[in-house]
Design a protein around this motif. Structure first.
Motif, mmCIF file in Angstrom:
data_model
loop_
_atom_site.group_PDB
_atom_site.id
_atom_site.type_symbol
_atom_site.label_atom_id
_atom_site.label_comp_id
_atom_site.label_asym_id
_atom_site.label_seq_id
_atom_site.Cartn_x
_atom_site.Cartn_y
_atom_site.Cartn_z
ATOM 1 N N LEU A 1 -9.489 -13.065 5.543
ATOM 2 C CA LEU A 1 -8.350 -12.896 4.663
ATOM 3 C C LEU A 1 -7.780 -14.262 4.318
ATOM 4 N N SER A 2 -7.108 -14.347 3.194
ATOM 5 C CA SER A 2 -6.552 -15.617 2.743
ATOM 6 C C SER A 2 -5.352 -16.033 3.593
ATOM 7 N N ASN A 3 -4.878 -17.248 3.351
ATOM 8 C CA ASN A 3 -3.705 -17.807 4.024
ATOM 9 C C ASN A 3 -3.880 -17.957 5.533
ATOM 10 N N PHE A 4 -5.093 -18.248 5.950
ATOM 11 C CA PHE A 4 -5.335 -18.491 7.375
ATOM 12 C C PHE A 4 -4.575 -19.720 7.855
ATOM 13 N N SER A 5 -4.424 -20.716 7.001
ATOM 14 C CA SER A 5 -3.717 -21.939 7.400
ATOM 15 C C SER A 5 -2.275 -21.635 7.797
ATOM 16 N N LYS A 6 -1.646 -20.644 7.132
ATOM 17 C CA LYS A 6 -0.273 -20.279 7.481
ATOM 18 C C LYS A 6 -0.228 -19.515 8.803
ATOM 19 N N VAL A 7 -1.235 -18.692 9.025
ATOM 20 C CA VAL A 7 -1.317 -17.990 10.308
ATOM 21 C C VAL A 7 -1.467 -19.004 11.432
ATOM 22 N N ALA B 1 -2.562 -0.656 6.211
ATOM 23 C CA ALA B 1 -3.226 -1.437 5.160
ATOM 24 C C ALA B 1 -3.007 -0.792 3.803
ATOM 25 N N ASN B 2 -3.081 -1.625 2.769
ATOM 26 C CA ASN B 2 -3.062 -1.139 1.402
ATOM 27 C C ASN B 2 -4.397 -0.458 1.119
ATOM 28 N N ARG B 3 -4.377 0.729 0.535
ATOM 29 C CA ARG B 3 -5.624 1.441 0.279
ATOM 30 C C ARG B 3 -6.447 0.786 -0.831
ATOM 31 N N PHE B 4 -5.789 0.065 -1.750
ATOM 32 C CA PHE B 4 -6.483 -0.453 -2.920
ATOM 33 C C PHE B 4 -6.727 -1.955 -2.821
ATOM 34 N N ASP C 1 -2.658 -7.830 -2.090
ATOM 35 C CA ASP C 1 -2.256 -7.968 -0.696
ATOM 36 C C ASP C 1 -2.735 -6.745 0.090
ATOM 37 N N VAL C 2 -3.530 -6.975 1.131
ATOM 38 C CA VAL C 2 -4.058 -5.859 1.902
ATOM 39 C C VAL C 2 -3.056 -5.364 2.938
ATOM 40 N N GLN C 3 -2.020 -6.126 3.193
ATOM 41 C CA GLN C 3 -0.980 -5.697 4.124
ATOM 42 C C GLN C 3 -0.052 -4.697 3.436
ATOM 43 N N ASN C 4 0.685 -3.924 4.238
ATOM 44 C CA ASN C 4 1.511 -2.868 3.658
ATOM 45 C C ASN C 4 2.856 -2.782 4.385
ATOM 46 N N TYR C 5 3.657 -3.822 4.230
ATOM 47 C CA TYR C 5 4.965 -3.905 4.884
ATOM 48 C C TYR C 5 6.066 -3.308 3.995
ATOM 49 N N SER C 6 7.071 -2.745 4.642
ATOM 50 C CA SER C 6 8.259 -2.286 3.914
ATOM 51 C C SER C 6 9.444 -2.212 4.887
ATOM 52 N N TYR D 1 7.321 -13.620 5.295
ATOM 53 C CA TYR D 1 6.140 -12.874 4.842
ATOM 54 C C TYR D 1 5.321 -13.689 3.847
ATOM 55 N N TYR D 2 4.010 -13.592 3.945
ATOM 56 C CA TYR D 2 3.129 -14.201 2.958
ATOM 57 C C TYR D 2 1.960 -13.264 2.684
ATOM 58 N N VAL D 3 1.519 -13.282 1.444
ATOM 59 C CA VAL D 3 0.469 -12.372 0.975
ATOM 60 C C VAL D 3 -0.877 -12.767 1.578
ATOM 61 N N ARG D 4 -1.674 -11.754 1.935
ATOM 62 C CA ARG D 4 -3.017 -11.998 2.445
ATOM 63 C C ARG D 4 -3.996 -11.098 1.691
ATOM 64 N N CYS D 5 -5.038 -11.710 1.141
ATOM 65 C CA CYS D 5 -6.012 -11.002 0.311
ATOM 66 C C CYS D 5 -7.412 -11.167 0.882
ATOM 67 N N THR D 6 -8.317 -10.262 0.487
ATOM 68 C CA THR D 6 -9.683 -10.312 1.002
ATOM 69 C C THR D 6 -10.458 -11.468 0.387
ATOM 70 N N ARG D 7 -11.307 -12.069 1.203
ATOM 71 C CA ARG D 7 -12.268 -13.080 0.774
ATOM 72 C C ARG D 7 -13.572 -12.761 1.487
#
Length: 247
Positions: free
Chosen positions: A40-46, A181-184, A215-220, A226-232
């Motif tokens: 997932l993206s934003n590994f540097s922030k993690v 997780a986000n379904r889409f 964003d594959v995460q599903n926070y509310s 918070y930072y967006v994380r996407c598939t790679r």
């Protein structure tokens, strides 16, 4: 009158057969299977967040299966368009190392989601006879079918099913956000497809990179940090294509 209708019927049939024959000269279909190597993206922030609290975090490639069917329409020997129906498994594998009351602990989070993915790819390249090579580029959409999260701490593992629902950060009764997780998913695919003619069809090797936008995460609601994380993911697969007709 009957003769006239018969003439029109024969003419219509001839035109239809001619159109189908022309279409088949440029149409091909096939199947492919292989592996996805993803994260997932934003590994540097993690990593930065972990270091801020005295932890270390490492990322290993998540390895998953991919496979499915596709059809391609070539306008000529140079350009074409390809539609696919693929099942692929994407995710992430992170290992945290820290201390708890002076003891060193190691936690591994292995997240995996199986998607039904439909890419629409434009192809550009050339057919050299027995050998061909094409570049591919285009969008894809994915629908999450199932997933799991495997949490391992100092050798003890717990595996839970993924939920395609929002994680309620305000509820003390909700479970871990990693289990939601986000379904889409949606993004872009870019790659290359070399091929070699063998028998009635073509053996292809498919090398591609999938760049997710959602964003594959599903926070509310989303927390302040918070930072967006996407598939790679990088995909490697092999397939066989059968052309219907002769170019």
């Amino acid at each position: 009158m009957k003769t006239k209708k018969l003439f029109y019927a024969i003419l219509t049939s001839a035109l239809l057969m001619s159109s189908l024959s022309s279409f088949c000269q440029y149409f091909s279909a096939g199947a492919r299977v292989g592996m996805d190597f993803g994260s997932l993206s934003n590994f540097s922030k993690v990593k930065s967040d972990a270091e801020d609290v005295g932890e270390k975090v490492a990322r290993n490639a998540h390895v998953g299966f991919q496979g499915g069917f596709f059809g391609c329409y070539n306008f000529n020997k140079i350009l074409g368009v390809q539609a696919e129906f693929i099942f692929d498994r994407k995710g992430e594998k992170l290992t945290y190392t820290g201390t708890d009351h002076g003891d060193i602990i190691t936690i591994t989070m292995n997240t995996s989601v199986t998607y039904m993915t439909i890419p629409i790819l434009f192809k550009g390249g050339y057919d050299f006879g027995r050998f061909q090579v094409y570049g591919i580029f285009g969008p894809y959409i994915g629908i999450g079918l199932a997933g799991k999260v495997k949490h391992t701490e100092n050798g003890t593992s717990v595996e839970r099913s993924m939920k395609f629902t929002k994680y309620d950060a305000t509820s003390s009764m909700d479970d871990s956000p990693y289990e939601h997780a986000n379904r889409f998913d949606a993004g872009l695919t870019i790659g290359v497809q070399p091929g070699f003619k063998l028998g009635p069809g073509i053996i292809i090797m498919d090398l591609r990179y999938n760049f997710g936008f959602i964003d594959v995460q599903n926070y509310s609601p989303k927390p302040d940090n918070y930072y967006v994380r996407c598939t790679r993911s990088f995909g490697l697969s092999f397939g066989y294509v059968i052309p219907f007709g002769k170019k």
